[in-house]
Design a protein around this motif. Structure first.
Motif, PDB file in Angstrom:
ATOM      1  N   THR A   1       3.783  -1.406   3.591  1.00 42.80           N
ATOM      2  CA  THR A   1       3.527  -0.060   3.090  1.00 42.80           C
ATOM      3  C   THR A   1       4.786   0.464   2.429  1.00 42.80           C
ATOM      4  O   THR A   1       5.892  -0.001   2.709  1.00 42.80           O
ATOM      5  CB  THR A   1       3.097   0.896   4.216  1.00 42.80           C
ATOM      6  OG1 THR A   1       4.138   0.985   5.176  1.00 42.80           O
ATOM      7  CG2 THR A   1       1.807   0.431   4.875  1.00 42.80           C
TER       8      THR A   1
ATOM      9  N   LEU B   1       0.852  -1.185   0.000  1.00 46.06           N
ATOM     10  CA  LEU B   1       0.000   0.000   0.000  1.00 46.06           C
ATOM     11  C   LEU B   1       0.884   1.228   0.000  1.00 46.06           C
ATOM     12  O   LEU B   1       1.783   1.343   0.834  1.00 46.06           O
ATOM     13  CB  LEU B   1      -0.871   0.048   1.258  1.00 46.06           C
ATOM     14  CG  LEU B   1      -2.058  -0.885   1.308  1.00 46.06           C
ATOM     15  CD1 LEU B   1      -1.637  -2.240   1.777  1.00 46.06           C
ATOM     16  CD2 LEU B   1      -3.111  -0.301   2.203  1.00 46.06           C
TER      17      LEU B   1
ATOM     18  N   ASN C   1      -5.476   6.324  -3.927  1.00 41.92           N
ATOM     19  CA  ASN C   1      -4.615   5.443  -3.181  1.00 41.92           C
ATOM     20  C   ASN C   1      -4.203   4.258  -4.050  1.00 41.92           C
ATOM     21  O   ASN C   1      -5.039   3.576  -4.609  1.00 41.92           O
ATOM     22  CB  ASN C   1      -5.317   4.903  -1.951  1.00 41.92           C
ATOM     23  CG  ASN C   1      -5.464   5.916  -0.836  1.00 41.92           C
ATOM     24  OD1 ASN C   1      -4.785   6.921  -0.794  1.00 41.92           O
ATOM     25  ND2 ASN C   1      -6.377   5.659   0.080  1.00 41.92           N
TER      26      ASN C   1
ATOM     27  N   CYS D   1      -1.164   9.258  -1.244  1.00 39.22           N
ATOM     28  CA  CYS D   1      -1.881   8.078  -0.757  1.00 39.22           C
ATOM     29  C   CYS D   1      -1.840   8.060   0.764  1.00 39.22           C
ATOM     30  O   CYS D   1      -0.816   8.361   1.373  1.00 39.22           O
ATOM     31  CB  CYS D   1      -1.239   6.803  -1.285  1.00 39.22           C
ATOM     32  SG  CYS D   1      -1.298   6.628  -3.078  1.00 39.22           S
TER      33      CYS D   1
ATOM     34  N   GLN E   1      -8.267   1.120   6.354  1.00 38.24           N
ATOM     35  CA  GLN E   1      -7.934   0.254   5.215  1.00 38.24           C
ATOM     36  C   GLN E   1      -6.708  -0.590   5.533  1.00 38.24           C
ATOM     37  O   GLN E   1      -6.712  -1.808   5.331  1.00 38.24           O
ATOM     38  CB  GLN E   1      -7.646   1.080   3.968  1.00 38.24           C
ATOM     39  CG  GLN E   1      -8.841   1.702   3.322  1.00 38.24           C
ATOM     40  CD  GLN E   1      -8.465   2.459   2.055  1.00 38.24           C
ATOM     41  OE1 GLN E   1      -7.299   2.797   1.817  1.00 38.24           O
ATOM     42  NE2 GLN E   1      -9.458   2.723   1.226  1.00 38.24           N
ATOM     43  N   LEU E   2      -5.678   0.072   6.032  1.00 41.11           N
ATOM     44  CA  LEU E   2      -4.443  -0.635   6.363  1.00 41.11           C
ATOM     45  C   LEU E   2      -4.684  -1.657   7.462  1.00 41.11           C
ATOM     46  O   LEU E   2      -4.218  -2.798   7.378  1.00 41.11           O
ATOM     47  CB  LEU E   2      -3.358   0.361   6.774  1.00 41.11           C
ATOM     48  CG  LEU E   2      -1.997  -0.221   7.142  1.00 41.11           C
ATOM     49  CD1 LEU E   2      -1.421  -1.059   6.013  1.00 41.11           C
ATOM     50  CD2 LEU E   2      -1.042   0.911   7.525  1.00 41.11           C
TER      51      LEU E   2
ATOM     52  N   VAL F   1      -2.450   0.552  -4.637  1.00 43.06           N
ATOM     53  CA  VAL F   1      -2.168  -0.744  -4.022  1.00 43.06           C
ATOM     54  C   VAL F   1      -1.587  -1.643  -5.110  1.00 43.06           C
ATOM     55  O   VAL F   1      -2.116  -1.687  -6.221  1.00 43.06           O
ATOM     56  CB  VAL F   1      -3.453  -1.395  -3.450  1.00 43.06           C
ATOM     57  CG1 VAL F   1      -3.166  -2.786  -2.903  1.00 43.06           C
ATOM     58  CG2 VAL F   1      -4.084  -0.511  -2.387  1.00 43.06           C
TER      59      VAL F   1
ATOM     60  N   ARG G   1       1.762   4.847   0.925  1.00 51.36           N
ATOM     61  CA  ARG G   1       1.405   5.765   2.006  1.00 51.36           C
ATOM     62  C   ARG G   1       2.321   6.973   1.952  1.00 51.36           C
ATOM     63  O   ARG G   1       2.842   7.441   2.942  1.00 51.36           O
ATOM     64  CB  ARG G   1       1.493   5.058   3.377  1.00 51.36           C
ATOM     65  CG  ARG G   1       0.379   4.046   3.604  1.00 51.36           C
ATOM     66  CD  ARG G   1      -0.955   4.772   3.620  1.00 51.36           C
ATOM     67  NE  ARG G   1      -2.093   3.911   3.863  1.00 51.36           N
ATOM     68  CZ  ARG G   1      -2.995   3.592   2.943  1.00 51.36           C
ATOM     69  NH1 ARG G   1      -2.854   3.998   1.700  1.00 51.36           N
ATOM     70  NH2 ARG G   1      -4.040   2.861   3.252  1.00 51.36           N
TER      71      ARG G   1
END
Length: 151
Positions: free
Chosen positions: A73, A34, A84, A40, A54-55, A86, A36
């Motif tokens: 992340t 993800l 965001n 994002c 979400q995380l 992924v 971040r």
């Protein structure tokens, strides 16, 4: 700055090891990254999204499925206009069946996370079909991706 290569052209993962050793080393895992970074995961840039939630949901899935799903992340994966972002990388078994990394953009609502969780639980790339609604969020991998670190 280090470079994190997650393109669909990347090298194959290390050869699979058998038994518990492979699971312990994550070879059987679908790997989820993800973003971040600057856009994002930022309520300032993307208000109305529960970024921490979400995380937490994806990390909970990884805890419930050790050896099957791994969540990390990254500071920045690059395509900020898709925040965001992924990235889902196939397991060794998924890769052997033709699975390749899948880049998903605009992952901002609970419905997208619901679909992502069910796809990951079913095996992810190469082992389970990508849900139709998530396929609308797939975009091509950038040529290279800058990242300060992946956690």
């Amino acid at each position: 700055m280090t470079v994190l290569e997650l393109s669909s052209q990347d090298a194959s993962p290390p050869a699979a090891r058998s038994g518990d050793s492979a699971r312990a080393n994550g070879d059987g895992c679908v790997r989820v990254v993800l973003c971040r970074g600057c856009c994002c995961g930022s309520a300032a840039k993307i208000p109305g999204t529960d970024h921490d939630g979400q995380l937490a949901r994806l990390r909970r899935l990884a805890q419930e499925r050790p050896g099957q799903v791994q969540v990390r992340t990254a500071e920045c994966l690059g395509p900020c206009e898709q925040a965001n972002v992924v990235v889902v990388r196939p397991s060794v078994a998924g890769r052997r069946r033709g699975g390749r990394p899948v880049w998903l953009g605009l992952v901002r609502d609970e419905a997208a996370i619901d679909l992502l969780e069910s796809w990951l639980a079913a095996g992810g790339p190469g082992l389970a079909s990508l849900p139709a609604a998530l396929s609308l969020q797939v975009f091509p991998a950038p040529k290279s991706v800058g990242s300060d670190r992946v956690r």
